[in-house]
Design an enzyme around this catalytic site. Structure first.
Site, PDB file in Angstrom:
ATOM      1  N   HIS A   1      59.435 -28.127  43.120  1.00 31.50           N
ATOM      2  CA  HIS A   1      59.733 -29.035  44.233  1.00 31.50           C
ATOM      3  C   HIS A   1      59.479 -28.282  45.535  1.00 31.50           C
ATOM      4  CE1 HIS A   1      62.556 -32.399  45.853  1.00 31.50           C
ATOM      5  NE2 HIS A   1      61.747 -31.970  46.800  1.00 31.50           N
TER       6      HIS A   1
ATOM      7  N   HIS B   1      69.230 -33.836  38.048  1.00 32.69           N
ATOM      8  CA  HIS B   1      70.129 -33.390  39.111  1.00 32.69           C
ATOM      9  C   HIS B   1      71.531 -33.150  38.558  1.00 32.69           C
ATOM     10  CE1 HIS B   1      70.494 -32.560  43.452  1.00 32.69           C
ATOM     11  NE2 HIS B   1      71.778 -32.727  43.204  1.00 32.69           N
TER      12      HIS B   1
ATOM     13  N   GLU C   1      57.527 -32.377  42.358  1.00 34.17           N
ATOM     14  CA  GLU C   1      58.424 -33.294  43.055  1.00 34.17           C
ATOM     15  C   GLU C   1      58.321 -33.080  44.559  1.00 34.17           C
ATOM     16  OE1 GLU C   1      62.136 -33.287  39.837  1.00 34.17           O
ATOM     17  OE2 GLU C   1      62.336 -32.245  41.763  1.00 34.17           O
TER      18      GLU C   1
END
Length: 237
Positions: free
Chosen positions: A43, A190, A70
């Site tokens: 990410h 998450h 991401e």
């Protein structure tokens, strides 16, 4: 089996804190694959405080499983994805200064924007996923964007589970059922951890992939600590 994609951002954070190439992000990614993970997630953020854009370019030549990038689809990010051509791009509505992801997309008000970005990626053969809360209206909105998958934002589940509230998974179960009905693939991520992942997996139908980084790296440090300390002691005898 639900696939495990390991987010290696924290490895890059550790590297960047000292400079140099220790730990080596590319070697860690290869080792994680060798240990059995079915994907690598990164990410990159605009300030490159952990994963750098060059890491994404280098990892493209290293990752042999699924490569998932991401991020917030700002122009710089879109260009990076089109350059590296990962297996999957996951769109996350991060603020530039966000410490970590903290909300899913409003897929209704952002429908046209998401639709355009997703079309660009799909035209280039890149599977798309969008980060969403377990809100049925947002799931319905996601289906209208043309995305291939959604990624359920699981922080609220993790918080509920830690507090002993097993009912917190129910909204995710319903969201997954609706997503599958709408022919969307289902990812999740998450704050998933060794403590809560099994219960989540057992209650989420059609779960294709989870992306886990922070907890997995922290657990790896702790669960491997005794072994490494004793290796040093043996060397010093």
């Amino acid at each position: 089996m639900t696939k495990l994609s390991v987010n290696i951002n924290k490895i890059a954070t550790l590297r960047n804190s000292r400079g140099g190439q220790v730990p080596n992000v590319l070697k860690v990614a290869s080792d994680i694959e060798a240990f059995g993970a079915q994907g690598i997630t990164i990410h990159p953020r605009p300030d490159e405080r952990h994963i750098r854009y060059q890491d994404a370019r280098d990892l493209k030549n290293i990752v042999t499983t699924e490569f998932n990038i991401e991020g917030n689809p700002i122009p710089k990010f879109i260009d990076l994805v089109l350059e590296t051509m990962p297996t999957q791009v996951t769109l996350v509505p991060d603020a530039i200064d966000a410490v970590t992801s903290n909300a899913g997309w409003d897929t209704v008000s952002n429908k046209d924007f998401l639709k355009d970005v997703i079309a660009t990626f799909k035209q280039n053969g890149i599977r798309t996923s969008i980060f969403v809360d377990p809100d049925l209206k947002m799931i319905e909105g996601a289906a209208l964007t043309g995305t291939d998958r959604i990624e359920l934002y699981t922080e609220s589940y993790a918080d509920s589970y830690a507090a002993g509230n097993l009912e917190g998974v129910k909204s995710f179960t319903e969201a997954a059922k609706l997503a599958h009905h709408l022919e969307l693939g289902i990812n999740a991520g998450h704050d998933l951890s060794l403590d809560n992942i099994e219960y989540f997996k057992n209650n989420i139908p059609h779960l294709e992939e989870v992306s886990i980084g922070h907890a997995l790296i922290c657990e790896s440090l702790y669960l491997g600590l005794e072994n490494v300390v004793n290796m040093y002691l043996n060397k010093l005898k």
